[in-house]
Motif scaffolding. Sequence first.
Motif, PDB file in Angstrom:
ATOM      1  N   UNK A  25       0.823  -1.214   0.000  1.00  0.00           N
ATOM      2  CA  UNK A  25       0.000   0.000   0.000  1.00  0.00           C
ATOM      3  C   UNK A  25       0.856   1.263   0.000  1.00  0.00           C
ATOM      4  N   UNK A  26       1.918   1.279   0.791  1.00  0.00           N
ATOM      5  CA  UNK A  26       2.798   2.455   0.856  1.00  0.00           C
ATOM      6  C   UNK A  26       3.438   2.767  -0.491  1.00  0.00           C
ATOM      7  N   UNK A  27       3.620   1.751  -1.298  1.00  0.00           N
ATOM      8  CA  UNK A  27       4.289   1.923  -2.582  1.00  0.00           C
ATOM      9  C   UNK A  27       3.311   1.944  -3.752  1.00  0.00           C
ATOM     10  N   UNK A  28       2.023   2.059  -3.456  1.00  0.00           N
ATOM     11  CA  UNK A  28       1.004   2.169  -4.495  1.00  0.00           C
ATOM     12  C   UNK A  28       0.787   0.894  -5.284  1.00  0.00           C
ATOM     13  N   UNK A  29       1.065  -0.248  -4.679  1.00  0.00           N
ATOM     14  CA  UNK A  29       0.953  -1.519  -5.398  1.00  0.00           C
ATOM     15  C   UNK A  29      -0.309  -2.308  -5.025  1.00  0.00           C
ATOM     16  N   UNK A  30      -1.212  -1.700  -4.287  1.00  0.00           N
ATOM     17  CA  UNK A  30      -2.464  -2.370  -3.941  1.00  0.00           C
ATOM     18  C   UNK A  30      -3.326  -2.442  -5.194  1.00  0.00           C
ATOM     19  N   UNK A  31      -3.834  -3.635  -5.464  1.00  0.00           N
ATOM     20  CA  UNK A  31      -4.670  -3.809  -6.645  1.00  0.00           C
ATOM     21  C   UNK A  31      -3.875  -3.995  -7.925  1.00  0.00           C
ATOM     22  N   UNK A  32      -2.576  -3.864  -7.842  1.00  0.00           N
ATOM     23  CA  UNK A  32      -1.720  -4.063  -9.004  1.00  0.00           C
ATOM     24  C   UNK A  32      -1.523  -5.557  -9.221  1.00  0.00           C
ATOM     25  N   UNK A  33      -1.560  -5.980 -10.458  1.00  0.00           N
ATOM     26  CA  UNK A  33      -1.282  -7.379 -10.756  1.00  0.00           C
ATOM     27  C   UNK A  33       0.192  -7.643 -10.470  1.00  0.00           C
ATOM     28  N   UNK A  34       0.455  -8.540  -9.556  1.00  0.00           N
ATOM     29  CA  UNK A  34       1.826  -8.880  -9.209  1.00  0.00           C
ATOM     30  C   UNK A  34       2.283 -10.044 -10.074  1.00  0.00           C
ATOM     31  N   UNK A  35       3.576 -10.137 -10.267  1.00  0.00           N
ATOM     32  CA  UNK A  35       4.134 -11.148 -11.154  1.00  0.00           C
ATOM     33  C   UNK A  35       4.067 -12.558 -10.565  1.00  0.00           C
ATOM     34  N   UNK A  36       3.882 -12.664  -9.254  1.00  0.00           N
ATOM     35  CA  UNK A  36       3.800 -13.960  -8.591  1.00  0.00           C
ATOM     36  C   UNK A  36       2.574 -14.005  -7.679  1.00  0.00           C
ATOM     37  N   UNK A  37       2.003 -15.189  -7.513  1.00  0.00           N
ATOM     38  CA  UNK A  37       0.912 -15.300  -6.541  1.00  0.00           C
ATOM     39  C   UNK A  37       1.502 -15.323  -5.129  1.00  0.00           C
ATOM     40  N   UNK A  38       1.202 -14.307  -4.359  1.00  0.00           N
ATOM     41  CA  UNK A  38       1.695 -14.218  -2.987  1.00  0.00           C
ATOM     42  C   UNK A  38       0.507 -14.076  -2.052  1.00  0.00           C
ATOM     43  N   UNK A  39       0.704 -14.537  -0.838  1.00  0.00           N
ATOM     44  CA  UNK A  39      -0.302 -14.314   0.197  1.00  0.00           C
ATOM     45  C   UNK A  39       0.061 -13.005   0.877  1.00  0.00           C
ATOM     46  N   UNK A  40      -0.871 -12.068   0.899  1.00  0.00           N
ATOM     47  CA  UNK A  40      -0.602 -10.799   1.561  1.00  0.00           C
ATOM     48  C   UNK A  40      -0.928 -10.914   3.041  1.00  0.00           C
ATOM     49  N   UNK A  41      -0.076 -10.295   3.844  1.00  0.00           N
ATOM     50  CA  UNK A  41      -0.224 -10.347   5.289  1.00  0.00           C
ATOM     51  C   UNK A  41      -0.302  -8.948   5.870  1.00  0.00           C
ATOM     52  N   UNK A  42      -1.173  -8.778   6.846  1.00  0.00           N
ATOM     53  CA  UNK A  42      -1.203  -7.529   7.597  1.00  0.00           C
ATOM     54  C   UNK A  42       0.054  -7.457   8.452  1.00  0.00           C
ATOM     55  N   UNK A  43       0.473  -6.258   8.780  1.00  0.00           N
ATOM     56  CA  UNK A  43       1.692  -6.081   9.575  1.00  0.00           C
ATOM     57  C   UNK A  43       1.635  -6.887  10.870  1.00  0.00           C
ATOM     58  N   UNK A  44       0.478  -6.963  11.479  1.00  0.00           N
ATOM     59  CA  UNK A  44       0.331  -7.697  12.741  1.00  0.00           C
ATOM     60  C   UNK A  44       0.547  -9.199  12.576  1.00  0.00           C
ATOM     61  N   UNK A  45       0.353  -9.723  11.368  1.00  0.00           N
ATOM     62  CA  UNK A  45       0.498 -11.161  11.130  1.00  0.00           C
ATOM     63  C   UNK A  45       1.928 -11.569  10.790  1.00  0.00           C
ATOM     64  N   UNK A  46       2.790 -10.615  10.549  1.00  0.00           N
ATOM     65  CA  UNK A  46       4.161 -10.939  10.147  1.00  0.00           C
ATOM     66  C   UNK A  46       4.936 -11.576  11.293  1.00  0.00           C
TER      67      UNK A  46
END
Length: 119
Positions: A85-106
């Motif tokens: 989100x900080x880098x404006x990549x939310x909703x952007x098609x990423x080159x790899x399927x990744x699971x996104x994690x909230x900061x609290x889950x890291x």
Amino acid sequence: MSRSLLIISRQAPWAGPSAREALDIALAGGAFDLPLGLLFLDDGVFQLVGEQNAASLEQKDLMANLQALPMFGVESLYACEHSLAQRGLVGTALALPVKTLASADIAALIDRYDQAITL
């Protein structure tokens, strides 16, 4: 019994050798069936953006290495939602399927692995 490893990649693909080194470790670990995960954090999320023109920066493209990860058994791929989100990549098609994690889950993710290294 193999010990599990989490690799935390925090550098942009063009910021120096750290991004490539993280991928090399992941590929080598995968080749030896080491249980591992790869977390893209901070500027490391830029590695997930496709269609980068690395040649204009006189750098090698990391996309082939990234796309080889599943072939080497590296399928536990994560990205920090806040970093995206900080880098404006939310909703952007990423080159790899990744699971996104909230900061609290890291922290919980890191705790699941026996070892963690940050590059």
